[in-house]
Design a protein around this motif. Structure first.
Motif, PDB file in Angstrom:
ATOM      1  N   ASN A   1       0.652  -1.307   0.037  1.00  0.00           N
ATOM      2  CA  ASN A   1      -0.065   0.055  -0.100  1.00  0.00           C
ATOM      3  C   ASN A   1       1.022   1.246  -0.042  1.00  0.00           C
TER       4      ASN A   1
ATOM      5  N   GLY B   1       0.489   3.928  -2.904  1.00  0.00           N
ATOM      6  CA  GLY B   1       0.269   5.543  -2.433  1.00  0.00           C
ATOM      7  C   GLY B   1       1.186   6.342  -3.183  1.00  0.00           C
TER       8      GLY B   1
ATOM      9  N   ALA C   1       0.756   6.550  -7.008  1.00  0.00           N
ATOM     10  CA  ALA C   1      -0.751   7.232  -7.213  1.00  0.00           C
ATOM     11  C   ALA C   1      -0.387   8.909  -7.110  1.00  0.00           C
TER      12      ALA C   1
ATOM     13  N   ASN D   1      -6.091   3.453  -4.098  1.00  0.00           N
ATOM     14  CA  ASN D   1      -4.939   3.709  -4.833  1.00  0.00           C
ATOM     15  C   ASN D   1      -5.210   2.839  -6.304  1.00  0.00           C
TER      16      ASN D   1
END
Length: 334
Positions: A230, A234, A237, A266
């Protein structure tokens, strides 16, 4: 005592009164070990009267039982009772002080926590890290970094959790230079790398704009967990690397890691930036059908944005109307 610790904060916590009754029958509630465990157990149930009775039943109260009582009051938000109990303690140790600091942090009274921290006659890595983490939780990143420098000058050796909190502060403050210095110190300290500290490094470099360094650290993590993935999603993105997000998402699934709500925010954001409507629809649908994840406001917002940018306004309006919650504050449409 072991049974009580096993059921705390689980669906089996309904057994706590029954275990208490059994302890009463055997007179084990008088023991400092069982009594202290009962205090913690009832505090987790937010039953203040019950944990006070458990404390009163202990025959020979020691610093552990007093610490448990202070922690219990903090758990239920009874700050004045916690402070009064702390002041009444016949003896205190470093755990007592750290418990009080953590309690004030948990109850969003960060300045009071620092006041207690400043009064400590001795501090260990746990107390320093608790205060640094408290500042980070309250988004006071500069204070966290200043306190870390004081810790460094005090000669206290940081641990993994310290580094993780300090790197979070660097990320929040967008201080790449400070983050690089902390990274260097981490390497020189000789502390073995683990997934927590390495993930914090990925997050720090990504939030500070150095995606090359973020990827370099990410690839060095031998056993990547969901938080690690993640963090890199992140970062990608945030910096418009939409295609890379989707590539890494496929790689994550092949590695057997199950995505969560944050992952899909995301992934959907990447689809928005890349204009991939069908891809976004596929992932939005798979959230519920394949992973059992209910879409939240952020996911619907991504879909509305995705349809809107593609000029598919009817589908955007349909998404808004299908939201299981009030969309007006987000989208301005009723």
């Amino acid at each position: 005592s072991t049974l009580l610790r096993a059921v705390i904060s689980t669906e089996l916590d309904v057994l706590i009164p029954q275990l208490h009754a059994r302890a009463l029958h055997l007179a084990l509630n008088l023991s400092v070990f069982v009594g202290s465990s009962l205090i913690r157990a009832y505090a987790s149930l937010r039953d203040e009267e019950a944990f006070k009775r458990a404390f009163d039943d202990i025959l020979a109260k020691d610093v552990t039982s007093w610490n448990a009582l202070v922690s219990g009051y903090m758990e239920v938000g009874s700050m004045d009772d916690a402070q009064t109990t702390f002041d009444m303690m016949p003896e205190r140790n470093i755990i007592s002080w750290t418990t009080l600091v953590n309690g004030y942090i948990r109850n969003k009274r960060i300045n009071k926590a620092r006041s207690v921290f400043n009064k400590m006659s001795e501090r260990n890595v746990v107390s320093w890290t608790a205060m640094i983490s408290g500042y980070v939780q309250n988004k006071r990143f500069t204070d966290a970094l200043k306190l870390f420098l004081l810790m460094f000058n005090s000669g206290t050796r940081p641990n993994h959790f310290t580094f993780s909190s300090v790197l979070d502060a660097c990320a929040g403050y967008s201080s790449l230079l400070m983050g690089m210095q902390v990274h260097l110190y981490f390497i020189k300290s000789g502390i073995p790398e683990d997934v927590i500290s390495l993930t914090s490094l990925v997050d720090m470099y990504a939030k500070c704009g150095d995606m090359d360094a973020a990827f370099c650290v990410f690839e060095s993590i031998p056993n990547k967990n969901l938080v690690s993935w993640n963090s890199i999603f992140g970062g990608c993105a945030r910096h418009g690397l939409a295609t890379r997000v989707l590539e890494e998402f496929d790689r994550m699934k092949k590695a057997g890691v199950i995505p969560d709500e944050v992952t899909f925010v995301n992934v959907l954001s990447a689809c928005v930036h890349a204009g991939l409507v069908e891809e976004g629809e596929k992932h939005f649908t798979s959230m519920l059908t394949k992973y059992g994840i209910q879409a939240e406001m952020e996911h619907y917002t991504c879909m509305v944005d995705l349809y809107g940018r593609a000029g598919r306004f009817d589908e955007a309006l349909k998404s808004i109307r299908n939201m299981p919650f009030e969309p007006a504050w987000c989208c301005g449409v009723r």
